[in-house]
Design an enzyme around this catalytic site. Structure first.
Site, PDB file in Angstrom:
ATOM      1  N   LYS A  16       0.847  -1.195   0.000  1.00  0.00           N
ATOM      2  CA  LYS A  16       0.000   0.000   0.000  1.00  0.00           C
ATOM      3  C   LYS A  16       0.880   1.241   0.000  1.00  0.00           C
ATOM      4  CE  LYS A  16      -3.620   2.126   2.867  1.00  0.00           C
ATOM      5  NZ  LYS A  16      -4.297   2.067   4.174  1.00  0.00           N
ATOM      6  N   GLY A  45       0.174   5.017   0.902  1.00  0.00           N
ATOM      7  CA  GLY A  45      -0.808   5.980   1.398  1.00  0.00           C
ATOM      8  C   GLY A  45      -0.221   7.384   1.428  1.00  0.00           C
ATOM      9  N   ALA A  46      -1.002   8.312   1.964  1.00  0.00           N
ATOM     10  CA  ALA A  46      -0.553   9.703   2.038  1.00  0.00           C
ATOM     11  C   ALA A  46       0.607   9.860   3.015  1.00  0.00           C
ATOM     12  CB  ALA A  46      -1.715  10.591   2.468  1.00  0.00           C
ATOM     13  N   GLU A  47       0.609   9.028   4.061  1.00  0.00           N
ATOM     14  CA  GLU A  47       1.612   9.162   5.118  1.00  0.00           C
ATOM     15  C   GLU A  47       2.734   8.135   5.044  1.00  0.00           C
ATOM     16  OE1 GLU A  47       1.956  11.375   7.723  1.00  0.00           O
ATOM     17  OE2 GLU A  47       0.345  12.555   6.854  1.00  0.00           O
ATOM     18  N   ASP A  68      -8.378   5.543  13.800  1.00  0.00           N
ATOM     19  CA  ASP A  68      -8.883   5.362  12.429  1.00  0.00           C
ATOM     20  C   ASP A  68      -9.525   3.971  12.343  1.00  0.00           C
ATOM     21  OD1 ASP A  68      -9.414   5.864   9.775  1.00  0.00           O
ATOM     22  OD2 ASP A  68      -7.418   5.312   9.075  1.00  0.00           O
TER      23      ASP A  68
END
Length: 197
Positions: free
Chosen positions: A6, A8-10, A111
């Protein structure tokens, strides 16, 4: 062989030799003197949360190595399916019990969507504590539950009411502070309803 799981943004997640490597990505819009300490801090914080959860016997991936200089955490790979694909009444009950255990040990996931819950050999595992924290805040526990309820409602509209009731009933039976948290959850949901969209 390395396989990207993955991006992701972070963070970037890769799988190598059955080990998941989570590496926090640099943000070009942040000054290096802000970006570097921030990524170090978040890497350290997430690893600590996972270790605390494991000590409390919450089902999470085991942390194998933390490398703050390279902003990475190595952890065991939990094979299985996202709970969305396999959820049933028994898993809903276990999910409520596991969240109660997590919250009673002052761990906020931050989250708690169905994308961050894996079913492995019939057991519920939580992943991705990137937004998590140590806190006894009743509000934050209620928000964890609200996020989960919304995710289940979005992905299982026909069964959502039943599944959410089972999860919350199980949470009520297993958490020492359930009455307070569930009362706050009602307040949080009312605020959401009356909010101007």
């Amino acid at each position: 062989m390395e396989k990207e799981l993955k991006l992701g943004a972070e963070a970037r997640l890769t799988l190598k030799d059955n080990i998941v490597i989570k590496e926090r990505i640099s943000k070009s819009y942040r000054l290096p003197q802000i970006d570097i300490p921030l990524r170090k801090d978040r890497t350290s914080k997430e690893a600590s949360l996972l270790q605390k959860a494991a000590r409390a016997q919450v089902n999470v991936p085991r942390v194998l190595k933390v490398d703050k200089e390279n902003f990475s955490i190595e952890m065991e790979f939990i094979s299985g399916e996202l709970i969305d694909h396999v959820i049933n009444e028994n898993l809903a009950k276990e999910l409520g019990r596991e969240i109660a255990l997590m919250h009673d040990n002052s761990i906020i996931h931050g989250d708690l969507t169905t994308s961050n819950i894996i079913v492995h050999r019939g057991k519920v595992f939580f992943i991705d504590f990137g937004l998590g924290e140590i806190s006894d805040s009743v509000e934050k526990k209620a928000v964890d539950l609200r996020v989960l309820k919304e995710a289940i409602r979005a992905n299982h509209p026909a069964a959502a009411d039943k599944l959410n009731k089972i999860i919350l009933d199980s949470y009520r039976k297993n958490s020492k502070k359930a009455a307070e948290v569930l009362s706050r959850l009602e307040d949080v949901e009312k605020r959401g309803r009356y909010k101007v969209r």
